[in-house]
Motif scaffolding. Structure first.
Motif, mmCIF file in Angstrom:
data_model
loop_
_atom_site.group_PDB
_atom_site.id
_atom_site.type_symbol
_atom_site.label_atom_id
_atom_site.label_comp_id
_atom_site.label_asym_id
_atom_site.label_seq_id
_atom_site.Cartn_x
_atom_site.Cartn_y
_atom_site.Cartn_z
ATOM 1 N N ALA A 193 14.107 -41.732 -88.523
ATOM 2 C CA ALA A 193 13.344 -40.753 -87.499
ATOM 3 C C ALA A 193 13.598 -39.390 -88.039
ATOM 4 O O ALA A 193 12.845 -38.547 -87.693
ATOM 5 C CB ALA A 193 14.195 -41.130 -86.035
ATOM 6 N N ASP A 194 14.797 -39.253 -88.405
ATOM 7 C CA ASP A 194 15.333 -37.792 -89.008
ATOM 8 C C ASP A 194 14.111 -37.446 -89.871
ATOM 9 O O ASP A 194 13.727 -36.288 -89.997
ATOM 10 C CB ASP A 194 16.527 -37.413 -89.423
ATOM 11 C CG ASP A 194 17.458 -37.745 -88.350
ATOM 12 O OD1 ASP A 194 17.009 -37.372 -87.177
ATOM 13 O OD2 ASP A 194 18.671 -38.035 -88.659
ATOM 14 N N THR A 243 10.770 -36.774 -88.303
ATOM 15 C CA THR A 243 10.801 -35.641 -87.738
ATOM 16 C C THR A 243 10.639 -34.282 -88.666
ATOM 17 O O THR A 243 9.968 -33.427 -88.338
ATOM 18 C CB THR A 243 11.753 -35.707 -86.849
ATOM 19 O OG1 THR A 243 11.770 -36.803 -85.953
ATOM 20 C CG2 THR A 243 11.660 -34.517 -85.617
ATOM 21 N N ALA A 250 9.975 -43.709 -74.442
ATOM 22 C CA ALA A 250 11.402 -43.911 -75.114
ATOM 23 C C ALA A 250 12.319 -42.987 -74.513
ATOM 24 O O ALA A 250 12.641 -41.804 -75.343
ATOM 25 C CB ALA A 250 11.298 -43.881 -76.360
ATOM 26 N N GLY A 287 15.346 -42.062 -73.670
ATOM 27 C CA GLY A 287 16.640 -41.704 -74.339
ATOM 28 C C GLY A 287 16.562 -41.034 -75.858
ATOM 29 O O GLY A 287 17.597 -40.661 -76.274
ATOM 30 N N THR A 288 15.388 -41.000 -76.222
ATOM 31 C CA THR A 288 15.389 -40.670 -77.918
ATOM 32 C C THR A 288 14.484 -39.355 -77.889
ATOM 33 O O THR A 288 13.281 -39.515 -77.442
ATOM 34 C CB THR A 288 14.708 -41.984 -78.721
ATOM 35 O OG1 THR A 288 15.030 -43.173 -78.453
ATOM 36 C CG2 THR A 288 14.443 -41.401 -79.929
ATOM 37 N N ARG A 289 15.038 -38.209 -78.417
ATOM 38 C CA ARG A 289 14.345 -36.957 -78.574
ATOM 39 C C ARG A 289 14.509 -36.634 -80.017
ATOM 40 O O ARG A 289 15.596 -36.906 -80.660
ATOM 41 C CB ARG A 289 15.057 -35.808 -77.468
ATOM 42 C CG ARG A 289 15.125 -36.364 -76.017
ATOM 43 C CD ARG A 289 13.594 -36.914 -75.408
ATOM 44 N NE ARG A 289 13.181 -35.530 -75.058
ATOM 45 C CZ ARG A 289 11.654 -35.530 -74.880
ATOM 46 N NH1 ARG A 289 10.917 -36.568 -75.001
ATOM 47 N NH2 ARG A 289 11.136 -34.516 -74.429
ATOM 48 N N ASP A 318 15.852 -33.690 -82.613
ATOM 49 C CA ASP A 318 17.103 -32.902 -82.631
ATOM 50 C C ASP A 318 16.745 -31.483 -81.826
ATOM 51 O O ASP A 318 15.509 -30.830 -82.374
ATOM 52 C CB ASP A 318 17.425 -32.711 -84.195
ATOM 53 C CG ASP A 318 18.562 -31.611 -84.204
ATOM 54 O OD1 ASP A 318 19.319 -31.648 -83.554
ATOM 55 O OD2 ASP A 318 18.445 -30.585 -85.002
ATOM 56 N N HIS A 378 9.203 -35.109 -80.497
ATOM 57 C CA HIS A 378 9.781 -35.825 -79.833
ATOM 58 C C HIS A 378 9.116 -37.269 -80.181
ATOM 59 O O HIS A 378 9.845 -38.454 -80.413
ATOM 60 C CB HIS A 378 9.711 -35.503 -78.230
ATOM 61 C CG HIS A 378 10.628 -34.616 -78.135
ATOM 62 N ND1 HIS A 378 11.894 -34.383 -78.514
ATOM 63 C CD2 HIS A 378 10.243 -33.568 -77.363
ATOM 64 C CE1 HIS A 378 12.215 -33.167 -77.989
ATOM 65 N NE2 HIS A 378 11.220 -32.628 -77.367
ATOM 66 N N ALA A 437 10.398 -38.697 -83.563
ATOM 67 C CA ALA A 437 11.811 -39.222 -83.394
ATOM 68 C C ALA A 437 11.845 -40.336 -82.766
ATOM 69 O O ALA A 437 12.604 -41.294 -83.210
ATOM 70 C CB ALA A 437 12.318 -38.058 -82.753
ATOM 71 N N ALA A 438 11.152 -40.610 -81.886
ATOM 72 C CA ALA A 438 11.169 -41.833 -81.042
ATOM 73 C C ALA A 438 10.317 -42.964 -81.426
ATOM 74 O O ALA A 438 10.805 -44.114 -81.540
ATOM 75 C CB ALA A 438 10.505 -41.575 -79.543
#
Length: 187
Positions: A3-4, A7, A63, A65-67, A69, A98, A101-102
């Motif tokens: 994900a990082d 993003t 999603a 809860g997933t954001r 950074d 976002h 990331a998610a």
């Protein structure tokens, strides 16, 4: 790709966008917007978010809860603002980060991929009176249902380039005809 990494890769792409309204690529940008509107409608239907369509934070609903950074989001927001992105474009960049990331699990396509390509092909767009403009060309916003039932568009780079080339050829032919119809000056 993590994900990082996803993003960060998207952040790098967005940081390179020239936020100009490039009318030479208006046809491909209009096609990409139409594809975004279609994909966003699919996601809005899936997430019971038709009232939020067309420009909404898909990841926040898919999603929660997933954001991305927050520091990266602030960095990209500042970079694209400094390069001329308008408020809506900056928000859409944030939503795309976002989503990257998610990466919500679904068979639905990434809604922001066409927008990122649209930005890369000429920057921002304008929205007014139910139309979305790209220089001299526009896309009718229409209704959620109009886009929900639309056929997918071919967004391969070669197809988009061919669309722009054909439009440029028509524009040049019109210019040639106009010039041919004018009396020559100075002679």
């Amino acid at each position: 790709m993590s994900a990082d990494e996803r993003t960060r890769a998207l952040a790098d792409r967005l940081a390179r966008v020239e936020w100009l309204d490039d009318d030479e690529r208006a046809p491909s940008r209009a096609r990409l917007m139409s594809e975004y509107l279609r994909r966003a409608a699919l996601w809005a239907q899936r997430l019971d978010a038709a009232r939020s369509w067309p420009f909404f934070d898909v990841a926040q609903l898919a999603a929660p809860g997933t954001r991305a950074d927050p520091e990266l989001v602030r960095e990209v927001y500042a970079q694209v603002a400094a390069r001329g992105a308008n408020h809506l474009d900056r928000r859409l960049c944030e939503y795309a980060l976002h989503f990257a990331a998610a990466q919500p699990g679904s068979e639905l396509p990434d809604p922001f991929a066409p927008l990122v390509e649209l930005f890369e092909r000429g920057g921002q767009f304008q929205q007014e009176a139910g139309l979305i403009y790209f220089g001299p060309m526009g896309v009718k916003l229409g209704s959620f249902a109009d886009h929900l039932n639309a056929e997918p568009f071919d967004t391969a780079p070669a197809a988009l380039d061919a669309l722009d080339a054909a439009w440029q050829a028509r524009r040049e032919e019109m210019r040639r005809r106009v010039r041919a119809g004018r009396p020559q000056q100075g002679g």
